[in-house]
Write a protein that holds these residues in place. Sequence first.
Motif, short mmCIF file in Angstrom:
data_model
loop_
_atom_site.label_atom_id
_atom_site.label_comp_id
_atom_site.label_asym_id
_atom_site.label_seq_id
_atom_site.Cartn_x
_atom_site.Cartn_y
_atom_site.Cartn_z
N UNK A 1 0.94 -1.10 0.00
CA UNK A 1 0.00 0.00 0.00
C UNK A 1 0.94 1.10 0.00
N UNK A 2 1.26 1.55 0.24
CA UNK A 2 2.26 2.53 0.43
C UNK A 2 2.27 3.62 -0.60
N UNK A 3 3.48 4.02 -1.03
CA UNK A 3 3.72 5.17 -1.91
C UNK A 3 3.43 4.82 -3.36
N UNK A 4 2.24 4.41 -3.65
CA UNK A 4 2.01 3.95 -4.99
C UNK A 4 1.11 4.86 -5.82
N UNK A 5 0.36 5.74 -5.17
CA UNK A 5 -0.63 6.55 -5.89
C UNK A 5 0.03 7.46 -6.93
N UNK A 6 0.97 8.27 -6.48
CA UNK A 6 1.56 9.23 -7.40
C UNK A 6 2.35 8.55 -8.51
N UNK A 7 2.95 7.43 -8.22
CA UNK A 7 3.78 6.78 -9.22
C UNK A 7 2.99 6.34 -10.44
N UNK A 8 1.86 5.79 -10.19
CA UNK A 8 1.08 5.34 -11.33
C UNK A 8 0.63 6.51 -12.18
N UNK A 9 0.18 7.59 -11.50
CA UNK A 9 -0.27 8.76 -12.24
C UNK A 9 0.89 9.40 -13.00
N UNK A 10 2.05 9.36 -12.38
CA UNK A 10 3.22 9.94 -13.03
C UNK A 10 3.59 9.18 -14.29
N UNK A 11 3.51 7.87 -14.22
CA UNK A 11 3.94 7.05 -15.34
C UNK A 11 2.85 6.81 -16.37
N UNK A 12 1.61 6.80 -15.93
CA UNK A 12 0.53 6.44 -16.85
C UNK A 12 -0.43 7.58 -17.13
N UNK A 13 -0.27 8.69 -16.45
CA UNK A 13 -1.15 9.81 -16.72
C UNK A 13 -2.52 9.67 -16.11
N UNK A 14 -2.60 8.96 -15.00
CA UNK A 14 -3.87 8.84 -14.29
C UNK A 14 -4.74 7.73 -14.79
N UNK A 15 -5.95 7.71 -14.29
CA UNK A 15 -6.89 6.66 -14.68
C UNK A 15 -6.84 5.53 -13.70
N UNK B 1 -15.47 -14.50 -16.91
CA UNK B 1 -14.16 -14.05 -17.37
C UNK B 1 -14.00 -12.55 -17.17
N UNK B 2 -12.77 -12.13 -16.95
CA UNK B 2 -12.40 -10.71 -16.89
C UNK B 2 -11.01 -10.59 -17.51
N UNK B 3 -10.88 -9.80 -18.55
CA UNK B 3 -9.55 -9.51 -19.10
C UNK B 3 -9.03 -8.28 -18.37
N UNK B 4 -7.90 -8.44 -17.70
CA UNK B 4 -7.39 -7.41 -16.79
C UNK B 4 -5.98 -6.99 -17.19
N UNK B 5 -5.83 -5.78 -17.66
CA UNK B 5 -4.51 -5.27 -18.00
C UNK B 5 -3.76 -4.91 -16.73
N UNK B 6 -2.48 -5.30 -16.66
CA UNK B 6 -1.65 -5.00 -15.50
C UNK B 6 -0.66 -3.89 -15.83
N UNK B 7 -0.58 -2.88 -14.96
CA UNK B 7 0.33 -1.75 -15.16
C UNK B 7 1.70 -2.13 -14.63
N UNK B 8 2.38 -2.94 -15.39
CA UNK B 8 3.63 -3.55 -14.90
C UNK B 8 4.75 -2.56 -14.68
N UNK B 9 4.88 -1.53 -15.54
CA UNK B 9 5.96 -0.56 -15.36
C UNK B 9 5.80 0.23 -14.07
N UNK B 10 4.56 0.51 -13.67
CA UNK B 10 4.31 1.22 -12.41
C UNK B 10 4.60 0.30 -11.23
N UNK B 11 4.11 -0.90 -11.32
CA UNK B 11 4.34 -1.90 -10.27
C UNK B 11 5.83 -2.14 -10.07
N UNK B 12 6.58 -2.17 -11.14
CA UNK B 12 8.02 -2.45 -11.07
C UNK B 12 8.77 -1.40 -10.25
N UNK B 13 8.22 -0.18 -10.13
CA UNK B 13 8.89 0.90 -9.41
C UNK B 13 8.58 0.89 -7.92
N UNK B 14 7.67 0.04 -7.48
CA UNK B 14 7.37 -0.05 -6.05
C UNK B 14 8.49 -0.79 -5.33
N UNK B 15 8.81 -0.36 -4.12
CA UNK B 15 9.79 -1.10 -3.33
C UNK B 15 9.15 -2.41 -2.92
#
Length: 454
Positions: free
Chosen positions: A29-43, A303-317
Amino acid sequence: MNKHSDNERSEGAAPDAAPSGENPVADDKGVKISRRHALLGGGIATLAGLGLGTGAGYAFGKSAGKTAGQEASDVMKISYPFRGKHQSGITTPQQQQMMMAAYDLITDNRDLVIQLLKDWSLASEKMMNGNPVNDPKQSKLAPPDDTGEAYDLGPGALTITIGFGESFFTKDGKDRFGIAQRMPKPLKGGIPRMAAEKLDPDQCYGDIVVQACSEDPMISMHAIHNLSRLAFGTASVRWTQLGYGRTSSTSTGQKTPRNLFGFKDGTSNVKGEEAEAELNEHLWIQPEDSGGKYFAGGSYLCTRKIKQMMEVWDELVLQEQEDTIGRDKLHGAPQSGGHEFTPPDFKKKDQDGKLMIAEDSHVAVVHPDNNGGRRMLRRGYNYMEGTDSLGRLEGGLMFIAYVRNPQTNFIPILRKMSGDAMTEYLQHISTSMWVIPPGMGENEDYIGQKLFES
């Protein structure tokens, strides 16, 4: 990835093994909110997958495929019987490759639909035995009856599972084939819209679905290729999805796989070796259920096709990743301690009085203990479709679950996913629900025969 890493009971960690037919056992949980928005432009992404597995298969007699499965040392020699109490590809030890296709019927002729199901059932039985859909023609002046790309590959543990969508029964208020009154109630309305979804309607639902799983991508593709060819003039392909690398285990003989976030997935899912009473409660439609006269022994496929934001996830400690999932990344043990299969302790606190497993962690949100004991059988797959214009990976999870009733065992858990910490790194882009008829008996000619002839 997997939403229901923990929506199931514990499974063994034995090495993969070859199946045995009637009761196949083969194979944060942590410091993840801003990172995703920074890398993916929100959403904000949406809800995550769920899970739980169940069910041991049942087969009539001794088919050549069953014998091959028992004796095979090479996965390409494994075969499963098409006929049985339940359709294959549900509790069958999950294979590594999958292709799923949804079809729209382009006819209102009931007889043509029945003939299509007959043709598909016959061809499926042959292909699951490692044979072409028909014997090769001698004449070189006619198209071959089999497309040929799987010649010499063997059965490859192929399973073919067929199901029907709500629009198979009624469309635009019309009873298409005289069976609208036989549609089971849980199918009506499909899966409700969820928060922050971004669904592509062209990749959702359809009249009929076919799931082809195997140990070789060519074999799965060959099955869908030939069934699509046989459907010409009666049904057209609506959408297809390739999956590679299972994200679930349906047998205690299979090791727990990892998702594209690198975490073990589906540790708590129901397995095919569980007691019949457990499978009947969570997986198989029962005679007393809505539509049970026609679908008892079947199930519902969600079924659910779910895209994973891997580049954002990769930046989490690492700590952030583990807090989001609720498990140790290396070994898969719950953060409350123990090993991978130790039941999570959601009340355990650390020396500072903080819960060791956060309430919004994936494990806590989807675990059966926090969902009234509801479970599901999961058969999800990773998918990868290249990169976007910015070089970001276009991949994620094709979440697949089988349940006795989606209104109790799937949809309520999916709704809770909006509060799952992991949803920040996900985007749901397709959804569907299908009713799966029971298996085909020895004296039956096609899947779904009871629906049309009872």
